[in-house]
Motif scaffolding. Structure first.
Motif, PDB file in Angstrom:
ATOM      1  N   PRO A 288     -61.453  76.548  93.347  1.00 49.17           N
ATOM      2  CA  PRO A 288     -61.089  75.274  92.707  1.00 49.17           C
ATOM      3  C   PRO A 288     -61.421  74.040  93.531  1.00 49.17           C
ATOM      4  N   HIS A 289     -61.635  74.205  94.833  1.00 44.52           N
ATOM      5  CA  HIS A 289     -61.982  73.066  95.680  1.00 44.52           C
ATOM      6  C   HIS A 289     -63.470  73.071  96.056  1.00 44.52           C
TER       7      HIS A 289
ATOM      8  N   VAL B  88     -62.017  65.042  91.824  1.00 45.40           N
ATOM      9  CA  VAL B  88     -60.901  64.093  91.889  1.00 45.40           C
ATOM     10  C   VAL B  88     -59.699  64.635  92.644  1.00 45.40           C
ATOM     11  N   THR B  89     -59.711  65.923  92.945  1.00 39.31           N
ATOM     12  CA  THR B  89     -58.596  66.459  93.731  1.00 39.31           C
ATOM     13  C   THR B  89     -58.612  65.925  95.155  1.00 39.31           C
TER      14      THR B  89
ATOM     15  N   THR C  26     -66.246  66.817  87.779  1.00 42.39           N
ATOM     16  CA  THR C  26     -65.433  65.647  88.139  1.00 42.39           C
ATOM     17  C   THR C  26     -63.967  66.035  88.331  1.00 42.39           C
ATOM     18  N   ASP C  27     -63.470  66.985  87.541  1.00 40.51           N
ATOM     19  CA  ASP C  27     -62.088  67.446  87.721  1.00 40.51           C
ATOM     20  C   ASP C  27     -61.905  68.073  89.093  1.00 40.51           C
ATOM     21  N   CYS C  28     -62.950  68.747  89.562  1.00 40.97           N
ATOM     22  CA  CYS C  28     -62.900  69.337  90.905  1.00 40.97           C
ATOM     23  C   CYS C  28     -62.910  68.243  91.974  1.00 40.97           C
TER      24      CYS C  28
ATOM     25  N   HIS D  61     -67.280  77.202  84.882  1.00 40.35           N
ATOM     26  CA  HIS D  61     -65.814  77.155  84.827  1.00 40.35           C
ATOM     27  C   HIS D  61     -65.211  78.301  85.631  1.00 40.35           C
TER      28      HIS D  61
ATOM     29  N   ARG E 271     -70.144  68.311  83.153  1.00 41.73           N
ATOM     30  CA  ARG E 271     -69.854  67.201  84.070  1.00 41.73           C
ATOM     31  C   ARG E 271     -68.357  67.051  84.264  1.00 41.73           C
ATOM     32  N   ARG E 272     -67.599  67.239  83.208  1.00 42.78           N
ATOM     33  CA  ARG E 272     -66.135  67.115  83.307  1.00 42.78           C
ATOM     34  C   ARG E 272     -65.562  68.165  84.263  1.00 42.78           C
ATOM     35  N   LEU E 273     -66.115  69.371  84.242  1.00 46.94           N
ATOM     36  CA  LEU E 273     -65.650  70.412  85.164  1.00 46.94           C
ATOM     37  C   LEU E 273     -65.861  69.987  86.616  1.00 46.94           C
TER      38      LEU E 273
END
Length: 479
Positions: A175-176, A220-221, A216-218, A168, A212-214
């Motif tokens: 973030p990208h 989807v940007t 995928t959040d990255c 995280h 995994r959610r961390l």
């Protein structure tokens, strides 16, 4: 230096030793007696090699077991190699140092004298003999066991969430995505895989899902550079594979199918042949659990096609193809699949690999034992289940699985022993750590022992009847 042995003679020695070992197993001789029989028949074989051959291990398997001991003790493994072990076995002037001697004794379940490595007092002090060399038995020293428990607690309480928190933090800084993020994601996947058996499945599931959610959040940007996105998609695939395996062990096979299908898709998308093959093999496992053997075989055949040569393909042959064919009663083809797995292992210079995504000696023996039971080969099942138990630590998931398979093999002729083995598993393994696959083995054994007048059978039936479910009707996990 001892006279060199030709490659052809070495192959003959290996074959003859395997025959001696099988005969000794039928005669119920122990490892020391088997090693002595090998040396009598093959005088060029030294004690250290004879003991390994008596166990039926390759040098790669020995190296894997020694490394596992270091890891279990919370230590960084030393770089033991095939050539080193070969020299120790064949050259009287070459001997392992004190530390390697200790580890070989523990791995082989033998004393230094039995291995031809000198008298124990020449290697260790009296105190160390009683607390360091365990000769294959469970840990009994209070201080050592306490230290081990501290390591387990530290890993459980801090290790899992700390990995996710580090991932995280890396994503907050980038973030990208970046190469640093992908390296950390790789490390997270490896940590979860290597820690797979150390945690209750529900707890590990939560952490893997959060990681995994961390990622995928990255992703989807849509602003992640292409090379980084490729690596992150691959990591999403491996995390999905872990989730599928965990869901299966939590008795959620519909969820497992969804996660594993996702893993297969990401393996194909990222050209990761091992991820694709492993995920297909896991889908075969889930289909077998649902008694869909034709579907399981179809997945298995796809897994073999995609798997890279060596250990990954051996795993696909044994874990997926062998077990599916046995379930269909196709005995000759099952034997062919097992032989193919053996050839792949023999050709792989790295031998067995550690970690959940790898394939170890214990799992290989376990798969052979379960297949033997399905095919009605109970004596073979007993010997291979015992081999699996010998290279596992007590109360671990692998130990529980192998012990219950051995109990199934014993049930027709030794029902009392079978019942007490199962009761021992229930005594040692908490309900939260007893995977769905082991629960199925327990249920099969309980059914096989119905109305059998043997000691322990009634107690087993009652313990199985009241066993807390992995997940209750309200979605709460056993703790």
């Amino acid at each position: 230096m001892a006279a060199a042995i030709t490659r052809s003679r070495r192959a003959t020695i290996k074959k003859e030793a395997a025959g001696i070992r099988m005969r000794c197993q039928r005669e119920r001789l122990d490892t020391e007696q088997t090693a002595a029989a090998i040396r009598r028949a093959l005088p060029e074989v030294q004690q250290l090699e004879a003991w390994r051959l008596a166990l039926g291990w390759s040098r790669s398997e020995t190296i894997t077991q020694v490394k596992a001991l270091y890891v279990a003790d919370g230590l960084l493994p030393r770089s033991l190699s095939d050539p080193m072990l070969c020299r120790w076995e064949h050259d009287p002037g070459e001997r392992p140092d004190r530390e390697y001697t200790v580890m070989l004794c523990r791995a082989y379940g033998a004393t230094a004298t039995q291995l031809g490595l000198g008298h124990p007092e020449q290697v260790l002090t009296g105190h160390e003999l009683s607390t360091v060399i365990r000769y294959g038995r469970p840990e009994t020293d209070t201080c050592h066991a306490g230290a081990r428990e501290m390591v387990v607690q530290m890993t459980t309480a801090a290790g899992l969430p700390a990995v996710r928190e580090s991932l995280h933090l890396a994503l907050l800084a980038d973030p990208h995505g970046s190469s640093a993020v992908t390296e950390l994601a790789d490390a997270a996947v490896e940590h979860y895989a290597l820690s797979y058996s150390k945690h209750p499945a529900y707890l590990l599931f939560e952490e893997v899902r959060a990681a995994r959610r961390l990622l995928t959040d990255c992703l989807v940007t849509g602003r992640v550079p292409a090379p980084v996105a490729q690596d992150l998609h691959r990591n999403v695939g491996w995390l999905s594979a872990l989730l599928g395996n965990l869901a299966h062990h939590l008795d959620d096979n519909t969820g497992a199918r969804a996660h594993l299908a996702t893993a297969t898709a990401y393996g194909t998308r990222t050209d990761d042949a091992r991820l694709t093959a492993w995920s297909l093999g896991a889908q075969s496992m889930v289909a077998r659990a649902e008694n869909r053997y034709e579907t399981a075989l179809a997945y298995a055949e796809r897994a073999v096609t995609h798997a890279p040569a060596g250990l990954p393909r051996a795993q696909a042959h044994a874990w997926a193809e062998l077990t599916s064919l046995a379930g269909l009663g196709r005995e000759r083809e099952a034997d062919t699949a097992l032989a193919a797995a053996g050839r792949e292992l023999e050709a792989d210079p790295n031998g067995f690999a550690a970690g959940r995504f790898g394939f170890d000696a214990a799992e290989y023996a376990l798969l052979q034992a379960e297949t033997a039971i399905v095919l009605g080969r109970h004596e073979q099942a007993r010997s291979t289940a015992e081999a699996s138990i010998a290279v596992t630590s007590p109360a671990t998931p692998g130990w529980a699985a192998a012990t219950l398979v051995l109990a199934q093999a014993e049930a027709p002729t030794q029902p009392g022993d079978a019942a007490h083995r199962a009761l021992d598993v229930l005594d040692r393994v908490p309900a939260a750590r007893l995977r769905s696959s082991s629960r199925v083995r327990l249920a099969r054994l309980d059914h096989a022992l119905v109305n059998v007048p043997a000691a322990g059978v009634e107690d087993l039936h009652e313990r199985v009847r009241v066993l807390a479910p992995l997940i209750d009707n309200h979605g709460n996990a056993s703790t």
